[in-house]
Design a protein around this motif. Structure first.
Motif, PDB file in Angstrom:
ATOM      1  N   CYS A 101     -66.457  62.300  22.215  1.00  0.00           N
ATOM      2  CA  CYS A 101     -67.812  61.951  22.673  1.00  0.00           C
ATOM      3  C   CYS A 101     -68.271  60.641  22.053  1.00  0.00           C
ATOM      4  N   LYS A 102     -67.981  60.463  20.793  1.00  0.00           N
ATOM      5  CA  LYS A 102     -68.400  59.237  20.101  1.00  0.00           C
ATOM      6  C   LYS A 102     -67.672  58.012  20.669  1.00  0.00           C
ATOM      7  N   ALA A 103     -66.430  58.205  21.088  1.00  0.00           N
ATOM      8  CA  ALA A 103     -65.639  57.093  21.639  1.00  0.00           C
ATOM      9  C   ALA A 103     -66.152  56.638  23.007  1.00  0.00           C
ATOM     10  N   ARG A 104     -66.848  57.544  23.707  1.00  0.00           N
ATOM     11  CA  ARG A 104     -67.364  57.184  25.040  1.00  0.00           C
ATOM     12  C   ARG A 104     -68.545  56.313  24.965  1.00  0.00           C
ATOM     13  N   VAL A 149     -63.924  71.317  17.362  1.00  0.00           N
ATOM     14  CA  VAL A 149     -65.218  70.628  17.441  1.00  0.00           C
ATOM     15  C   VAL A 149     -65.069  69.168  17.033  1.00  0.00           C
ATOM     16  N   GLU A 150     -64.315  68.902  15.974  1.00  0.00           N
ATOM     17  CA  GLU A 150     -64.125  67.519  15.525  1.00  0.00           C
ATOM     18  C   GLU A 150     -63.459  66.664  16.596  1.00  0.00           C
ATOM     19  N   VAL A 151     -62.445  67.211  17.264  1.00  0.00           N
ATOM     20  CA  VAL A 151     -61.773  66.478  18.342  1.00  0.00           C
ATOM     21  C   VAL A 151     -62.770  66.178  19.461  1.00  0.00           C
ATOM     22  N   ILE A 197     -65.060  79.818  10.100  1.00  0.00           N
ATOM     23  CA  ILE A 197     -65.485  78.910  11.168  1.00  0.00           C
ATOM     24  C   ILE A 197     -64.998  77.483  10.922  1.00  0.00           C
ATOM     25  N   VAL A 198     -64.932  77.079   9.667  1.00  0.00           N
ATOM     26  CA  VAL A 198     -64.470  75.723   9.356  1.00  0.00           C
ATOM     27  C   VAL A 198     -62.980  75.592   9.655  1.00  0.00           C
ATOM     28  N   GLY A 199     -62.211  76.575   9.273  1.00  0.00           N
ATOM     29  CA  GLY A 199     -60.777  76.511   9.488  1.00  0.00           C
ATOM     30  C   GLY A 199     -60.339  76.792  10.908  1.00  0.00           C
ATOM     31  N   LYS A 200     -61.057  77.667  11.613  1.00  0.00           N
ATOM     32  CA  LYS A 200     -60.620  78.098  12.940  1.00  0.00           C
ATOM     33  C   LYS A 200     -61.345  77.400  14.088  1.00  0.00           C
ATOM     34  N   SER A 201     -62.613  77.117  13.957  1.00  0.00           N
ATOM     35  CA  SER A 201     -63.387  76.537  15.060  1.00  0.00           C
ATOM     36  C   SER A 201     -63.612  75.036  14.902  1.00  0.00           C
ATOM     37  N   TRP A 202     -63.816  74.597  13.686  1.00  0.00           N
ATOM     38  CA  TRP A 202     -64.238  73.215  13.470  1.00  0.00           C
ATOM     39  C   TRP A 202     -63.209  72.170  13.887  1.00  0.00           C
ATOM     40  N   PRO A 203     -61.889  72.402  13.749  1.00  0.00           N
ATOM     41  CA  PRO A 203     -60.946  71.377  14.210  1.00  0.00           C
ATOM     42  C   PRO A 203     -61.140  71.017  15.689  1.00  0.00           C
ATOM     43  N   PHE A 225     -70.379  69.288  26.934  1.00  0.00           N
ATOM     44  CA  PHE A 225     -70.583  70.619  26.358  1.00  0.00           C
ATOM     45  C   PHE A 225     -69.247  71.202  25.937  1.00  0.00           C
ATOM     46  N   LEU A 226     -69.219  71.776  24.751  1.00  0.00           N
ATOM     47  CA  LEU A 226     -68.036  72.485  24.267  1.00  0.00           C
ATOM     48  C   LEU A 226     -68.444  73.855  23.781  1.00  0.00           C
TER      49      LEU A 226
END
Length: 74
Positions: A71-74, A64-66, A56-62, A43-44
């Motif tokens: 999560c995908k790597a796990r 979220v992408e990390v 939201i794309v510039g401030k929050s999404w970075p 959960f994030l």
């Protein structure tokens, strides 16, 4: 509904609404991250604002992408 998430294979959730709005919708839950963790779901809670001109794309999404890459790597 954690059963639906499990059936769909969803193992991560991102919250983009303010913590106080989420708390008002789930008043019985004091620690949302622990609730998801108890069901093996990452959960994030990404910092965002409910404003017309909030980027939201510039401030929050970075963040979220990390989180999603991890999560995908796990």
């Amino acid at each position: 509904d954690f059963e639906v998430l499990a059936r769909k294979g969803i193992t991560a959730v991102v919250n983009l609404i303010n913590w106080w709005e989420l708390a008002s919708r789930l008043p019985e839950v004091s620690d949302i991250a622990s609730l998801y963790a108890a069901h093996d779901i990452s959960f994030l809670e990404a910092d965002s604002e409910d404003r017309l001109f909030f980027d939201i794309v510039g401030k929050s999404w970075p963040e979220v992408e990390v989180f999603l890459r991890g999560c995908k790597a796990r």
